[in-house]
Design a protein around this motif. Structure first.
Motif, PDB file in Angstrom:
ATOM      1  N   VAL A   1      39.905  41.954  48.430  1.00 31.08           N
ATOM      2  CA  VAL A   1      40.225  41.190  47.269  1.00 31.08           C
ATOM      3  C   VAL A   1      41.074  39.992  47.440  1.00 31.08           C
ATOM      4  N   GLN A   2      40.957  38.740  47.180  1.00 32.27           N
ATOM      5  CA  GLN A   2      41.972  37.722  47.475  1.00 32.27           C
ATOM      6  C   GLN A   2      42.460  37.474  45.980  1.00 32.27           C
ATOM      7  N   LYS A   3      43.889  37.875  45.774  1.00 30.04           N
ATOM      8  CA  LYS A   3      44.525  37.644  44.814  1.00 30.04           C
ATOM      9  C   LYS A   3      46.094  37.534  44.934  1.00 30.04           C
ATOM     10  N   ASN A   4      46.605  36.655  43.853  1.00 31.50           N
ATOM     11  CA  ASN A   4      48.155  36.726  43.942  1.00 31.50           C
ATOM     12  C   ASN A   4      48.368  37.827  43.277  1.00 31.50           C
ATOM     13  N   ILE A   5      49.403  38.838  43.815  1.00 31.12           N
ATOM     14  CA  ILE A   5      49.794  40.053  43.129  1.00 31.12           C
ATOM     15  C   ILE A   5      50.604  39.717  41.745  1.00 31.12           C
ATOM     16  N   GLU A   6      50.922  38.564  41.657  1.00 31.61           N
ATOM     17  CA  GLU A   6      51.700  38.181  40.362  1.00 31.61           C
ATOM     18  C   GLU A   6      50.624  38.319  39.333  1.00 31.61           C
ATOM     19  N   GLN A   7      49.241  37.984  39.418  1.00 30.90           N
ATOM     20  CA  GLN A   7      48.501  38.186  38.582  1.00 30.90           C
ATOM     21  C   GLN A   7      47.448  39.610  38.669  1.00 30.90           C
ATOM     22  N   ILE A   8      48.020  40.587  39.195  1.00 30.63           N
ATOM     23  CA  ILE A   8      47.180  41.784  39.501  1.00 30.63           C
ATOM     24  C   ILE A   8      46.742  42.241  38.073  1.00 30.63           C
ATOM     25  N   ASN A   9      47.740  42.195  36.674  1.00 34.54           N
ATOM     26  CA  ASN A   9      46.951  42.675  35.639  1.00 34.54           C
ATOM     27  C   ASN A   9      45.747  42.096  35.168  1.00 34.54           C
ATOM     28  N   ASP A  10      45.292  41.022  35.817  1.00 36.09           N
ATOM     29  CA  ASP A  10      43.956  40.326  35.471  1.00 36.09           C
ATOM     30  C   ASP A  10      42.735  41.250  36.207  1.00 36.09           C
ATOM     31  N   ILE A  11      43.036  41.796  37.123  1.00 34.93           N
ATOM     32  CA  ILE A  11      42.111  42.612  37.705  1.00 34.93           C
ATOM     33  C   ILE A  11      42.041  44.343  37.695  1.00 34.93           C
ATOM     34  N   ILE A  12      43.269  44.780  37.268  1.00 38.97           N
ATOM     35  CA  ILE A  12      43.450  46.201  37.193  1.00 38.97           C
ATOM     36  C   ILE A  12      44.006  46.427  36.096  1.00 38.97           C
ATOM     37  N   SER A  13      43.298  47.642  35.022  1.00 40.85           N
ATOM     38  CA  SER A  13      43.715  48.039  33.806  1.00 40.85           C
ATOM     39  C   SER A  13      44.155  49.594  33.932  1.00 40.85           C
ATOM     40  N   GLY A  14      44.830  50.067  32.959  1.00 43.68           N
ATOM     41  CA  GLY A  14      45.094  51.583  32.978  1.00 43.68           C
ATOM     42  C   GLY A  14      43.793  52.425  33.099  1.00 43.68           C
ATOM     43  N   ASN A  15      42.468  51.848  32.615  1.00 49.47           N
ATOM     44  CA  ASN A  15      41.439  52.610  32.683  1.00 49.47           C
ATOM     45  C   ASN A  15      40.577  52.695  34.069  1.00 49.47           C
ATOM     46  N   ASN A  68      33.010  58.952  41.558  1.00 48.88           N
ATOM     47  CA  ASN A  68      34.372  59.131  40.738  1.00 48.88           C
ATOM     48  C   ASN A  68      35.531  59.235  41.732  1.00 48.88           C
ATOM     49  N   ASN A  69      35.577  58.944  42.942  1.00 47.55           N
ATOM     50  CA  ASN A  69      36.571  59.314  43.930  1.00 47.55           C
ATOM     51  C   ASN A  69      38.007  58.511  43.379  1.00 47.55           C
ATOM     52  N   PRO A  70      39.081  59.026  43.819  1.00 51.97           N
ATOM     53  CA  PRO A  70      40.274  58.609  43.673  1.00 51.97           C
ATOM     54  C   PRO A  70      40.514  56.977  44.059  1.00 51.97           C
ATOM     55  N   ILE A  71      41.228  56.294  43.479  1.00 50.49           N
ATOM     56  CA  ILE A  71      41.184  54.939  43.955  1.00 50.49           C
ATOM     57  C   ILE A  71      43.007  54.718  44.426  1.00 50.49           C
ATOM     58  N   HIS A  72      43.042  54.208  45.416  1.00 51.68           N
ATOM     59  CA  HIS A  72      44.586  53.651  45.939  1.00 51.68           C
ATOM     60  C   HIS A  72      44.462  52.298  46.042  1.00 51.68           C
ATOM     61  N   ILE A  73      45.434  51.492  45.888  1.00 54.99           N
ATOM     62  CA  ILE A  73      45.468  50.146  46.086  1.00 54.99           C
ATOM     63  C   ILE A  73      46.596  49.576  47.193  1.00 54.99           C
ATOM     64  N   GLU A  74      46.357  48.608  47.862  1.00 56.67           N
ATOM     65  CA  GLU A  74      47.402  48.219  49.024  1.00 56.67           C
ATOM     66  C   GLU A  74      47.678  46.801  48.551  1.00 56.67           C
ATOM     67  N   LEU A  75      49.007  46.734  48.387  1.00 55.76           N
ATOM     68  CA  LEU A  75      49.301  45.028  47.787  1.00 55.76           C
ATOM     69  C   LEU A  75      49.835  44.275  49.269  1.00 55.76           C
ATOM     70  N   GLY A  76      49.059  43.308  49.559  1.00 54.69           N
ATOM     71  CA  GLY A  76      49.357  42.308  50.656  1.00 54.69           C
ATOM     72  C   GLY A  76      48.932  42.935  51.748  1.00 54.69           C
ATOM     73  N   CYS A  77      47.594  43.201  52.126  1.00 57.95           N
ATOM     74  CA  CYS A  77      47.046  44.075  53.146  1.00 57.95           C
ATOM     75  C   CYS A  77      47.202  43.380  54.443  1.00 57.95           C
ATOM     76  N   GLY A  78      47.516  42.021  54.447  1.00 62.78           N
ATOM     77  CA  GLY A  78      47.590  41.336  55.764  1.00 62.78           C
ATOM     78  C   GLY A  78      46.399  41.542  56.491  1.00 62.78           C
ATOM     79  N   LYS A  79      46.291  41.839  57.958  1.00 59.46           N
ATOM     80  CA  LYS A  79      45.300  42.017  58.778  1.00 59.46           C
ATOM     81  C   LYS A  79      44.300  43.079  58.681  1.00 59.46           C
ATOM     82  N   GLY A  80      44.968  44.061  57.749  1.00 57.33           N
ATOM     83  CA  GLY A  80      43.931  45.078  57.271  1.00 57.33           C
ATOM     84  C   GLY A  80      43.999  46.398  58.254  1.00 57.33           C
TER      85      GLY A  80
END
Ligand SMILES: C[S@@+](CC[C@H](N)C(=O)[O-])C[C@H]1O[C@@H](n2cnc3c(N)ncnc32)[C@H](O)[C@@H]1O
Length: 216
Positions: free
Chosen positions: A96-110, A37-49
């Protein structure tokens, strides 16, 4: 970011336990993926990590979803994370490989995302391309579909025009600017600053790093 083709990347990622091939499956269920149940942070366009490797190693109590559009670059990120974790299990990062334009396909308010990092996103200087900027109002409104009130976006850039325009983008999307600086290495507005690959490169060139914290 242009990098040389990495013919090994796809195969290596597909057999990597911290790369998620079907991120859509976890929309509303990222906690299940991390198995805590730890907090989740996201990085958009992480590049070489480089950034996510450092922050995730320093903060095992936070889970990170690091997203990029390119498999080749994610392959490099995977290797950089493994290198920094030095044989330790990588349990708090998912690539995750995803175009940020479609981020709402993978993340929700929940999913209760508690922070977004946007580090050195492409500045798209040409007028008609500017709407692709990851801090453009159009995308900030997509992030708002899953961000709860009070969540912050931590944004860093080397680019003067992107920095200046982002104030306007945040305001237009009804985010509140909390802190900002045009010289992050002089005035650190973050409690901790983990440098990214681009940050190190621009700093060596003498370019000042600009940063904004904006709140939903
Ligand atoms: C200039 S690099 C910065 C990389 C890293 N954050 C850093 O600071 O070193 C921008 C990254 O964003 C990724 N990117 C650009 N547009 C994207 C999009 N629409 N969706 C996902 N990733 C994107 C690129 O593939 C690239 O890896």
């Amino acid at each position: 970011m242009r990098i040389r083709s990495k013919p090994w990347a796809k195969e290596e990622l597909n057999s990597c336990y911290f790369f998620e091939k079907e991120p859509e499956k976890y929309k509303e269920n990222w906690k299940e993926k991390f198995n805590n149940n730890n907090p989740i942070h996201i990085e958009l366009g992480c590049g070489k990590g480089i950034f996510v490797a450092k922050i995730a190693k320093a903060h095992p109590e936070i889970n990170f979803i690091a997203i990029d559009i390119k498999m080749d670059i994610l392959g490099v990120a995977k290797r950089n994370i493994e290198k920094l974790f030095d044989k330790k299990i990588v349990s708090n990062v998912v690539l995750v490989q995803k175009n940020i334009e479609q981020i709402n396909d993978i993340i929700s308010g929940n999913d209760n995302i508690e922070r977004i990092y946007i580090n050195f996103c492409n500045p798209w200087p040409r007028g008609k391309h500017q709407k692709r900027r990851l801090t453009h109002t159009r995308l900030l409104l997509k992030y708002k579909q899953f961000l709860k009130s009070g969540v912050e976006i931590y944004f860093k850039t080397d680019d003067e025009d992107l920095y200046n325009s982002s104030f306007r983008y945040f305001k237009a999307a009804d985010y509140k600017i909390i802190r900002y600086t045009n010289d992050l290495h002089r005035d650190n507005i973050f409690t901790e600053n983990f440098t990214t690959e681009h940050e190190e490169m621009y700093t060596k060139e003498g370019i000042k790093i600009k940063a904004i914290i904006a709140k939903v």
